[in-house]
Design a protein around this motif. Sequence first.
Motif, short mmCIF file in Angstrom:
data_model
loop_
_atom_site.label_atom_id
_atom_site.label_comp_id
_atom_site.label_asym_id
_atom_site.label_seq_id
_atom_site.Cartn_x
_atom_site.Cartn_y
_atom_site.Cartn_z
N LYS A 41 -12.55 13.74 -11.57
CA LYS A 41 -11.19 13.31 -11.87
C LYS A 41 -10.69 12.43 -10.73
CE LYS A 41 -10.07 17.42 -14.59
NZ LYS A 41 -9.12 18.54 -14.82
N ALA A 42 -9.79 11.53 -11.05
CA ALA A 42 -9.28 10.63 -10.02
C ALA A 42 -7.83 10.26 -10.33
CB ALA A 42 -10.13 9.37 -9.92
N ALA A 43 -7.07 10.13 -9.27
CA ALA A 43 -5.68 9.71 -9.37
C ALA A 43 -5.43 8.64 -8.32
CB ALA A 43 -4.74 10.90 -9.15
N GLN A 44 -4.39 7.89 -8.53
CA GLN A 44 -3.98 6.87 -7.58
C GLN A 44 -2.89 7.45 -6.71
OE1 GLN A 44 -2.31 3.29 -9.26
NE2 GLN A 44 -3.51 2.04 -7.88
N GLU A 45 -3.11 7.39 -5.42
CA GLU A 45 -2.13 7.92 -4.49
C GLU A 45 -0.89 7.03 -4.47
OE1 GLU A 45 -2.15 10.67 -3.08
OE2 GLU A 45 -4.20 11.34 -2.76
N ALA A 46 0.28 7.63 -4.63
CA ALA A 46 1.53 6.87 -4.60
C ALA A 46 1.91 6.52 -3.18
CB ALA A 46 2.65 7.69 -5.25
N ARG A 47 2.34 5.31 -2.97
CA ARG A 47 2.81 4.87 -1.67
C ARG A 47 4.30 5.11 -1.54
NH1 ARG A 47 -0.22 0.55 1.12
NH2 ARG A 47 -2.28 0.36 0.16
N GLN A 48 4.74 5.30 -0.33
CA GLN A 48 6.16 5.42 -0.05
C GLN A 48 6.81 4.04 -0.15
OE1 GLN A 48 7.75 8.28 0.33
NE2 GLN A 48 5.77 9.28 -0.06
N PRO A 49 8.08 3.98 -0.54
CA PRO A 49 8.74 2.68 -0.70
C PRO A 49 8.64 1.81 0.53
CG PRO A 49 10.10 4.43 -1.62
CD PRO A 49 8.95 5.11 -0.92
N HIS A 50 8.69 2.41 1.72
CA HIS A 50 8.70 1.57 2.93
C HIS A 50 7.34 0.91 3.15
CE1 HIS A 50 6.34 4.55 5.11
NE2 HIS A 50 7.20 5.48 4.73
N ASP A 51 6.29 1.36 2.43
CA ASP A 51 4.99 0.71 2.55
C ASP A 51 5.03 -0.70 1.99
OD1 ASP A 51 3.92 2.92 3.68
OD2 ASP A 51 3.03 3.71 1.83
N HIS A 52 6.02 -1.00 1.17
CA HIS A 52 6.09 -2.32 0.54
C HIS A 52 7.15 -3.22 1.19
CE1 HIS A 52 3.42 -0.65 -2.39
NE2 HIS A 52 4.31 0.24 -2.78
N ILE A 53 7.61 -2.84 2.35
CA ILE A 53 8.61 -3.64 3.06
C ILE A 53 8.00 -4.21 4.32
CG2 ILE A 53 10.88 -3.63 4.13
CD1 ILE A 53 10.93 -3.11 1.15
N ARG A 54 8.07 -5.46 4.49
CA ARG A 54 7.54 -6.11 5.67
C ARG A 54 8.67 -6.84 6.38
NH1 ARG A 54 2.01 -8.93 3.29
NH2 ARG A 54 0.88 -6.99 2.85
N ASP A 55 8.96 -6.38 7.57
CA ASP A 55 10.01 -7.01 8.38
C ASP A 55 11.31 -7.13 7.62
OD1 ASP A 55 8.18 -7.32 10.46
OD2 ASP A 55 7.48 -9.24 9.62
N GLY A 56 11.64 -6.09 6.84
CA GLY A 56 12.93 -6.06 6.15
C GLY A 56 12.94 -6.83 4.85
N GLU A 57 11.80 -7.40 4.44
CA GLU A 57 11.76 -8.16 3.21
C GLU A 57 10.83 -7.48 2.22
OE1 GLU A 57 10.64 -12.12 3.93
OE2 GLU A 57 12.36 -12.60 5.18
N ALA A 58 11.16 -7.56 0.95
CA ALA A 58 10.31 -6.97 -0.08
C ALA A 58 8.99 -7.72 -0.15
CB ALA A 58 11.01 -7.01 -1.43
N ASP A 59 7.91 -6.98 -0.30
CA ASP A 59 6.59 -7.57 -0.44
C ASP A 59 6.45 -8.14 -1.84
OD1 ASP A 59 3.96 -8.23 -0.57
OD2 ASP A 59 3.17 -6.23 -0.13
N SER A 60 6.24 -9.44 -1.95
CA SER A 60 6.17 -10.08 -3.26
C SER A 60 4.96 -9.63 -4.07
CB SER A 60 6.11 -11.60 -3.10
OG SER A 60 4.95 -11.99 -2.39
N GLU A 61 3.95 -9.01 -3.41
CA GLU A 61 2.77 -8.56 -4.12
C GLU A 61 2.83 -7.08 -4.45
OE1 GLU A 61 -0.58 -9.51 -1.79
OE2 GLU A 61 -0.37 -11.68 -1.99
#
Length: 223
Positions: free
Chosen positions: A114-134
């Motif tokens: 079985k396999a699941a995708q680990e959820a990332r925390q919201p701050h993992d998608h913020i770079r220098d205060g800007e939303a990560d476009s990807e």
Amino acid sequence: MTVYTYALTLRDHPLRLDGLSGVGAPPTPLRTVLAGPLCAVVSDVSEEPHPTERDIGAHHDVQQRLMESGVVLPLRFGATALDDDAVRSALEEHADDYAERLRRLDGCVEYSLKAAQEARQPHDHIRDGEADSEAGSRPGELGVPDARPRLQALASGVTEAFRPFTREVKPGAPSGEDFLNVSFLVSSDQDELFIASEMSLAHQMGEDFDFRLHGPLPPYSFA
């Protein structure tokens, strides 16, 4: 008394069951019912068994012990018959089918992956205060519209990666956060390669994915 059946095997199986106890309260001794080349491992129960932790464990222990020293056709928890004659009649009626299944499973065990995708925390998608476009295509973004087809394709790819090391493959329906739920029938001469391949793939996929491999197990999914 009702007869509880754990598994079917061949008459010449070593049946090393010393020290094991069956299901029920109190459990009765394990014994066999024979019919031609076939053998059913059974015990008596005073009532229909309930799936308690103790009884499920006893059921599994009997099958694991049998699997260690020969081919076994495991039965699901709760299989009962009226008496020995009913068990013997079933063995005789389906003798060819049971013998073929045992032949197919000889030297094999089951692995469940079985396999699941680990959820990332919201701050993992913020770079220098800007939303990560990807962010929408990054692991952990299960809510994006294209996530499900992508994970289904990934599940198919993972399954195919193990096919060279298996005799049979049986996909199941994933539940919860899982995107993959598949069982593999693996022969003893491919066992180490299969495990090594799973470890290698899990390492390549990285921490964004949670792979859980269970086994070796009695081949429930292929019986």
